[in-house]
Design a protein around this motif. Structure first.
Motif, PDB file in Angstrom:
ATOM      1  N   SER A  43     -73.152   2.601 -10.702  1.00 39.77           N
ATOM      2  CA  SER A  43     -72.918   4.019 -11.002  1.00 39.77           C
ATOM      3  C   SER A  43     -73.155   4.879  -9.773  1.00 39.77           C
ATOM      4  O   SER A  43     -73.848   5.892  -9.826  1.00 39.77           O
ATOM      5  N   THR A  44     -72.574   4.475  -8.658  1.00 40.95           N
ATOM      6  CA  THR A  44     -72.765   5.230  -7.424  1.00 40.95           C
ATOM      7  C   THR A  44     -71.674   6.262  -7.183  1.00 40.95           C
ATOM      8  O   THR A  44     -71.626   6.872  -6.125  1.00 40.95           O
ATOM      9  N   SER A  45     -70.811   6.450  -8.171  1.00 38.51           N
ATOM     10  CA  SER A  45     -69.827   7.519  -8.014  1.00 38.51           C
ATOM     11  C   SER A  45     -70.537   8.854  -8.223  1.00 38.51           C
ATOM     12  O   SER A  45     -71.483   8.952  -8.991  1.00 38.51           O
ATOM     13  N   THR A  46     -70.078   9.861  -7.524  1.00 36.72           N
ATOM     14  CA  THR A  46     -70.697  11.179  -7.674  1.00 36.72           C
ATOM     15  C   THR A  46     -70.089  11.877  -8.876  1.00 36.72           C
ATOM     16  O   THR A  46     -68.894  11.784  -9.126  1.00 36.72           O
ATOM     17  N   LYS A  47     -70.943  12.528  -9.625  1.00 38.27           N
ATOM     18  CA  LYS A  47     -70.475  13.265 -10.801  1.00 38.27           C
ATOM     19  C   LYS A  47     -70.260  14.744 -10.463  1.00 38.27           C
ATOM     20  O   LYS A  47     -69.516  15.437 -11.121  1.00 38.27           O
ATOM     21  N   ASN A  48     -70.929  15.211  -9.435  1.00 34.96           N
ATOM     22  CA  ASN A  48     -70.835  16.607  -9.023  1.00 34.96           C
ATOM     23  C   ASN A  48     -69.683  16.753  -8.020  1.00 34.96           C
ATOM     24  O   ASN A  48     -69.704  16.134  -6.954  1.00 34.96           O
ATOM     25  N   PRO A  49     -68.676  17.579  -8.343  1.00 37.08           N
ATOM     26  CA  PRO A  49     -67.528  17.713  -7.443  1.00 37.08           C
ATOM     27  C   PRO A  49     -67.883  18.345  -6.097  1.00 37.08           C
ATOM     28  O   PRO A  49     -67.086  18.278  -5.154  1.00 37.08           O
ATOM     29  N   GLU A  50     -69.078  18.913  -5.971  1.00 36.69           N
ATOM     30  CA  GLU A  50     -69.494  19.489  -4.688  1.00 36.69           C
ATOM     31  C   GLU A  50     -69.918  18.410  -3.692  1.00 36.69           C
ATOM     32  O   GLU A  50     -70.041  18.682  -2.502  1.00 36.69           O
ATOM     33  N   VAL A  54     -68.137   9.543  -1.670  1.00 41.17           N
ATOM     34  CA  VAL A  54     -68.811   8.328  -1.203  1.00 41.17           C
ATOM     35  C   VAL A  54     -70.258   8.579  -0.763  1.00 41.17           C
ATOM     36  O   VAL A  54     -70.863   7.747  -0.099  1.00 41.17           O
ATOM     37  N   MET A  55     -70.813   9.713  -1.156  1.00 43.47           N
ATOM     38  CA  MET A  55     -72.158  10.101  -0.712  1.00 43.47           C
ATOM     39  C   MET A  55     -73.190   9.011  -0.978  1.00 43.47           C
ATOM     40  O   MET A  55     -73.956   8.634  -0.088  1.00 43.47           O
ATOM     41  N   TYR A  56     -73.224   8.494  -2.198  1.00 45.52           N
ATOM     42  CA  TYR A  56     -74.231   7.485  -2.540  1.00 45.52           C
ATOM     43  C   TYR A  56     -73.930   6.146  -1.885  1.00 45.52           C
ATOM     44  O   TYR A  56     -74.832   5.450  -1.436  1.00 45.52           O
ATOM     45  N   ARG A  71     -62.655   0.516  -8.439  1.00 41.30           N
ATOM     46  CA  ARG A  71     -61.465   0.497  -7.582  1.00 41.30           C
ATOM     47  C   ARG A  71     -61.062   1.906  -7.147  1.00 41.30           C
ATOM     48  O   ARG A  71     -60.729   2.130  -5.998  1.00 41.30           O
ATOM     49  N   ARG A  72     -61.150   2.864  -8.047  1.00 34.99           N
ATOM     50  CA  ARG A  72     -60.759   4.230  -7.680  1.00 34.99           C
ATOM     51  C   ARG A  72     -61.717   4.826  -6.656  1.00 34.99           C
ATOM     52  O   ARG A  72     -61.401   5.782  -5.978  1.00 34.99           O
ATOM     53  N   ARG A  73     -62.916   4.273  -6.554  1.00 37.89           N
ATOM     54  CA  ARG A  73     -63.914   4.761  -5.606  1.00 37.89           C
ATOM     55  C   ARG A  73     -63.806   4.012  -4.281  1.00 37.89           C
ATOM     56  O   ARG A  73     -64.123   4.539  -3.239  1.00 37.89           O
TER      57      ARG A  73
END
Length: 145
Positions: A43-50, A54-56, A71-73
């Motif tokens: 669950s390393t995708s960011t949920k906050n659009p700000e 790839v931050m995490y 894959r989308r990440r």
């Protein structure tokens, strides 16, 4: 502090991992054939659009780590990520300081960590049960045929 706690938490978890898989006790086990388990970041995708997509992922690169990246990440990662070597071990002192700062304003890190751990384990257990249900269903279909 926004956006920093998740990374700090992972860095502290990795620090614990390094402690668990080093030292005299670990060397004894390794000599007997033990292999260390790798850290899995999920669950390393960011949920906050700000935040950068790839931050995490960028901050959790290190030896013996696996990042479960959808894959989308992985596309954005290949396009925009900056791989700067071992990032998970950088800034651990800052991570400890952040936890201290949170405690000073009344945030109970241990409670948050425990809640997230329980929720995460439950999500994996639910997913595994769903997989088993699919296998049982398919087995029933094949047995009936």
């Amino acid at each position: 502090m926004r956006g920093k706690l998740a990374i700090a938490n992972a860095k502290l978890a990795y620090e614990h991992y390094q402690e668990a898989f080093s030292g005299e006790r670990w060397e004894f086990l390794a000599a007997k054939g033990a292999n260390p388990q790798r850290c899995l970041w999920a669950s390393t995708s960011t949920k906050n659009p700000e935040y950068a997509d790839v931050m995490y992922v960028e901050e959790l690169i290190g030896p013996s780590t696996v990042n479960r990246c959808r894959r989308r990440r992985s596309g954005p990662f290949r396009i925009t990520a900056r791989v700067r070597g071992d990032t998970v071990t950088k800034g651990v002192k800052k991570a400890h300081k952040l936890i201290e700062e949170l405690a000073a304003v009344g945030v109970d890190y241990d409670d948050i960590s425990e809640t997230l751990e329980l929720e995460g384990v439950q999500k994996f257990a639910d997913s595994f049960e769903e997989l088993l249900d699919g296998v049982r269903s398919k087995r029933g279909q094949l047995a009936a045929a």
